[in-house]
Design a protein around this motif. Structure first.
Motif, PDB file in Angstrom:
ATOM      1  N   ARG A 326      20.714 -16.529  29.968  1.00 17.02           N
ATOM      2  CA  ARG A 326      22.145 -16.739  30.195  1.00 17.02           C
ATOM      3  C   ARG A 326      22.472 -18.233  30.231  1.00 17.02           C
ATOM      4  O   ARG A 326      23.497 -18.657  29.702  1.00 17.02           O
ATOM      5  CB  ARG A 326      22.568 -16.079  31.503  1.00 17.02           C
ATOM      6  CG  ARG A 326      24.066 -16.139  31.757  1.00 17.02           C
ATOM      7  CD  ARG A 326      24.434 -15.625  33.127  1.00 17.02           C
ATOM      8  NE  ARG A 326      24.017 -14.243  33.313  1.00 17.02           N
ATOM      9  CZ  ARG A 326      24.229 -13.568  34.452  1.00 17.02           C
ATOM     10  NH1 ARG A 326      24.817 -14.149  35.479  1.00 17.02           N
ATOM     11  NH2 ARG A 326      23.834 -12.313  34.563  1.00 17.02           N
ATOM     12  N   SER A 349      20.660 -10.223  24.210  1.00 13.67           N
ATOM     13  CA  SER A 349      22.107 -10.311  24.471  1.00 13.67           C
ATOM     14  C   SER A 349      22.664  -9.080  25.175  1.00 13.67           C
ATOM     15  O   SER A 349      23.458  -9.218  26.127  1.00 13.67           O
ATOM     16  CB  SER A 349      22.858 -10.566  23.161  1.00 13.67           C
ATOM     17  OG  SER A 349      22.523 -11.833  22.646  1.00 13.67           O
ATOM     18  N   ASP A 353      24.391  -9.446  28.729  1.00 12.42           N
ATOM     19  CA  ASP A 353      25.786  -9.027  28.918  1.00 12.42           C
ATOM     20  C   ASP A 353      25.899  -8.005  30.050  1.00 12.42           C
ATOM     21  O   ASP A 353      26.864  -8.027  30.827  1.00 12.42           O
ATOM     22  CB  ASP A 353      26.338  -8.421  27.626  1.00 12.42           C
ATOM     23  CG  ASP A 353      26.468  -9.452  26.520  1.00 12.42           C
ATOM     24  OD1 ASP A 353      26.457 -10.656  26.840  1.00 12.42           O
ATOM     25  OD2 ASP A 353      26.565  -9.057  25.335  1.00 12.42           O
ATOM     26  N   SER A 356      25.754  -9.807  33.297  1.00 13.49           N
ATOM     27  CA  SER A 356      27.033 -10.477  33.540  1.00 13.49           C
ATOM     28  C   SER A 356      28.062  -9.481  34.054  1.00 13.49           C
ATOM     29  O   SER A 356      28.862  -9.797  34.947  1.00 13.49           O
ATOM     30  CB  SER A 356      27.537 -11.143  32.248  1.00 13.49           C
ATOM     31  OG  SER A 356      26.634 -12.144  31.821  1.00 13.49           O
ATOM     32  N   LEU A 357      28.049  -8.254  33.485  1.00 10.17           N
ATOM     33  CA  LEU A 357      28.955  -7.215  33.955  1.00 10.17           C
ATOM     34  C   LEU A 357      28.646  -6.843  35.398  1.00 10.17           C
ATOM     35  O   LEU A 357      29.555  -6.690  36.236  1.00 10.17           O
ATOM     36  CB  LEU A 357      28.831  -5.980  33.056  1.00 10.17           C
ATOM     37  CG  LEU A 357      29.701  -4.774  33.437  1.00 10.17           C
ATOM     38  CD1 LEU A 357      31.177  -5.117  33.275  1.00 10.17           C
ATOM     39  CD2 LEU A 357      29.338  -3.549  32.595  1.00 10.17           C
TER      40      LEU A 357
END
Length: 407
Positions: A326, A349, A353, A356-357
């Motif tokens: 990240r 990725s 992601d 991050s969510l």
């Protein structure tokens, strides 16, 4: 220069940070003796009083004189008593008379007495020249931790005073004295002794500029610096080495064992694949004999760490790997003090992601858990297994409890 300042410094040059490390900065502390005017703050007052006494020896208008020069009358009286105690003034039949000492010390032209004082300042450890102004403008710390005598110019002022002759000539300039924080009125300088020291705070900085070229720069006090004591950074390099314990690490090489070539001037980091396997295995706790593929930038030759999903599956600390992906780079310490930064390429990725969510939904209070479940079920069908793999079990439990209550 603080560590967080390096990235900002490189950004001002439209560059990308590679790394930095401390460098020994050999200097001499030169101790000098010189003549200076007596710094007694009352000297002008004593002179004014004695000049006044010559006009009004009976002190009949002393209160008026005090108002003219803007001093308290009682202060002037105390000064007069001091001058009498020092026998600069003598009272004879109600009339004050100046002594010959008072005439010489306070009245005659250029009469202010001089005193012999001492001071010290830093000069370049290799040529005895004055250092760049930034060194004298900023707070300085000295150390004698480095016993490498060859870093200093071997000097003995008793055997060879010639190098100091040039230095003493520079001390005749008022601007130079002010820069060195010596008294501007100093005169008749002589070198008393010297101390061999190392100045703390100089760094070698490596970055890639806007044109894609590697830049090696010396910085001190948040400014670029150049002097013979530090030499040219062209041969400086960050080396990956293996110590006697078979441990790999990055160390600063100041050119002592590096050949002088154009290739080296365009090289910031020297590393080996075996070393990368060892360092990354230690960082991510890979199983033994895990092979890590390294990439190298075409223009700069800088190593690029490639992290793959297969490495993610065998990593004992997968969240650590995701955090690195990240951020987009990995940092390692450089001995004796510094950091080196390497870019990351990865195929993680979807996992990045997802993390991050999760972080976006980390505060579950006042968040509709049903909306979260709808998103992850659609976009990340294996999200439960992924949370277990990332060891985010507390959050998984919280989600399950909220979904159970919701249903």
């Amino acid at each position: 220069m603080k560590e967080e300042d390096f990235s900002r410094y490189v950004e001002t040059r439209n560059g990308t940070l590679i790394g930095y490390h401390t460098i020994p900065f050999p200097v001499y502390v030169v101790h000098v003796g010189y003549d200076s005017f007596d710094s007694d703050p009352f000297f002008p007052i004593y002179r004014a009083i004695l000049q006044y006494v010559e006009v009004d020896p009976r002190l009949e208008t002393l209160p008026y004189f005090a108002r003219i020069i803007g001093f308290d009358l009682e202060l002037l009286k105390r000064c007069i008593r001091f001058l009498r105690d020092q026998e600069m003034l003598r009272l004879h039949e109600d009339v004050y008379v100046l002594s010959e000492d008072a005439q010489r010390k306070y009245i005659n032209p250029n009469s202010r007495p001089t005193v012999r004082v001492t001071g010290s300042f830093l000069v370049d450890g290799k040529n005895l020249e004055l250092l760049p102004e930034v060194v004298y403008r900023t707070e300085r710390k000295l150390h004698n931790w480095d016993d490498n005598i060859s870093a200093h110019l071997p000097i003995d002022p008793e055997l060879d005073g010639a190098p100091f002759g040039k230095l003493l000539k520079k001390l005749r300039r008022t601007k130079t004295l002010q820069l060195l924080r010596l008294e501007p009125d100093g005169n008749n300088f002589e070198v008393l002794s010297t101390d061999k020291k190392f100045l703390i705070g100089a760094f070698a900085l490596y970055y890639v500029n806007a044109e894609g070229n590697i830049v090696k720069e010396l910085v001190y006090g948040n400014e670029s610096i150049s002097c013979e004591a530090l030499g040219s950074p062209a041969r400086y390099i960050i080396h990956m080495i293996c110590n006697k314990k078979k441990e790999w690490r990055f160390v600063a090489n100041l050119g002592f064992s590096v050949e002088d070539s154009e290739e080296i001037s365009q090289t910031a980091v020297s590393s080996q694949n075996d070393g990368w396997d060892n360092i990354l295995a230690e960082r991510y706790s890979f199983p033994r004999d895990t092979v890590v593929k390294m990439l190298y930038a075409k223009t700069t030759g800088l190593p690029i760490v490639e992290l793959t999903e297969s490495l993610f599956r065998v990593c004992a600390n997968p969240q650590f790997m995701v955090d690195d992906c990240r951020r987009g780079y990995i940092e390692f310490p450089v001995f004796p003090q510094g950091r080196v930064r390497f870019s990351i390429r990865h195929d993680l990725s979807p996992i990045v992601d997802f993390c991050s969510l999760l972080d976006h939904w980390k505060d579950w209070t006042d968040k509709p858990i049903g909306e979260f479940a709808e998103i992850v079920n659609t976009e990340y069908p294996d999200w439960r297994a992924l949370m277990v793999r990332l060891n985010r079990l507390d959050e998984l439990e919280h989600i399950d409890c909220a979904r159970f209550i919701l249903n």
